[in-house]
Write an enzyme that holds these catalytic residues in place. Structure first.
Site, PDB file in Angstrom:
ATOM      1  N   MET A 185       0.768  -1.091   0.047  1.00  0.00           N
ATOM      2  CA  MET A 185       0.237  -0.255  -0.275  1.00  0.00           C
ATOM      3  C   MET A 185       0.874   1.501   0.022  1.00  0.00           C
ATOM      4  SD  MET A 185      -3.509  -0.088  -1.014  1.00  0.00           S
ATOM      5  CE  MET A 185      -3.554   1.686   0.014  1.00  0.00           C
TER       6      MET A 185
ATOM      7  N   LYS B 115      -2.898 -11.623   3.047  1.00  0.00           N
ATOM      8  CA  LYS B 115      -2.898 -10.443   4.304  1.00  0.00           C
ATOM      9  C   LYS B 115      -3.404 -11.619   5.610  1.00  0.00           C
ATOM     10  CE  LYS B 115      -7.748  -8.031   5.157  1.00  0.00           C
ATOM     11  NZ  LYS B 115      -6.945  -6.766   5.447  1.00  0.00           N
TER      12      LYS B 115
ATOM     13  N   HIS C  65      -9.426 -12.376   0.034  1.00  0.00           N
ATOM     14  CA  HIS C  65      -8.093 -11.645   0.068  1.00  0.00           C
ATOM     15  C   HIS C  65      -7.030 -12.171  -0.490  1.00  0.00           C
ATOM     16  CE1 HIS C  65     -10.662  -8.262   1.852  1.00  0.00           C
ATOM     17  NE2 HIS C  65      -9.362  -7.543   1.052  1.00  0.00           N
TER      18      HIS C  65
END
Length: 269
Positions: free
Chosen positions: A13, A159, A155
């Site tokens: 991210m 994760k 996901h």
């Protein structure tokens, strides 16, 4: 123009957030950090993200660049985020939080900090997901009392928390619209002889596989019909762009706890 610091700049991210800020007409990248053991400390953040030289080097603590930014965007881990919240309190900075998995004491610290500084916190910064939250509230008010409600999320294999913060957010939107607290109606696991489904429960199912960016479905199932509201993300840039949008909105706001509902003004719909 808001000056943005990115925490966890080298993560999946973090790199997308750097690209999102770089492409924004409302924000400028002002600082970036990584954990102290990272081999990228001292590296130019633009070069690290494949954008060319930026003149901004990655630091091990945003306190070292505190005069350079207005807002931190933090998608890291709870312990790191709480440290950055303290920094923001000390220096009157704002923070956009995308970190999930906070303990109850951690959530309480965030609530207290919001009395002193402006905070946006959301389980998901995608505009589409936040529209879905609003749709779920409306569906729950109309159908919730006579439907079975299930939330399924998927996901990537990396994760670390489950269910996802977005799935929890969906459950909270539904439960709240029905006058319930999610903790009172959520069922996170089913195994063996469970007995019949109870009337008000909201079930959760979790998938972890491959490189799935993020898929969420809320199912409202009755006898003879079923409504499904689904969001599928195919690129993490959708989350990054939403977070940068939130940072611009948050800049110069009064202290308080805000969500993407506030950023997008969804309560007016």
């Amino acid at each position: 123009m808001v000056r943005v610091a990115i925490a966890g700049a080298a993560g999946r991210m973090g790199r997308n957030l750097i690209k999102a800020v770089n492409g924004s007409q409302y924000a400028v990248l002002a600082a970036a950090s990584e954990h102290p053991e990272s081999s990228l400390i001292g590296v130019d953040v633009g070069e690290m993200a494949g954008l060319g030289k930026s003149g901004i080097v990655i630091v091990d603590d945003l306190a070292k660049a505190v005069d350079d930014f207005d807002v931190i965007i933090d998608f890291t881990l709870p312990i790191s985020t709480l440290k950055n919240i303290e920094l923001c309190q000390e220096h009157n900075k704002a923070i956009v939080i995308g970190t999930t998995g906070f303990s109850e004491p951690g959530k309480e610290l965030i609530d207290q900090a919001a009395k002193e500084i402006p905070i946006v916190m959301a389980p998901n910064y995608s505009v589409g997901v936040n529209v879905v939250f609003k749709l779920l509230e409306k569906a729950a008010k109309i159908m919730g009392d006579y439907c079975d409600i299930e939330i399924i999320e998927a996901h990537h294999r990396y994760k670390v928390d489950a269910p996802s913060g977005t799935a929890i957010g969906m459950g909270e939107a539904i439960a709240g619209a029905m006058g319930n607290k999610l903790d009172d109606v959520a069922v996170y696991t089913r195994e063996g002889i469970t007995g019949e489904r109870t009337k008000n429960e909201i079930g959760f199912a979790t998938i972890r596989a491959g490189d799935i960016v993020g898929e969420h479905t809320a199912m409202f199932a009755d006898i003879g019909e079923r409504v499904e509201i689904t969001h599928k993300a195919t690129d993490r840039m959708t989350f990054a762009n939403g977070a940068v949008r939130a940072s611009h909105w948050l800049h110069q706001k009064s202290p308080g706890f805000y969500t993407m509902h506030d950023v997008l003004d969804l309560d007016q719909i």
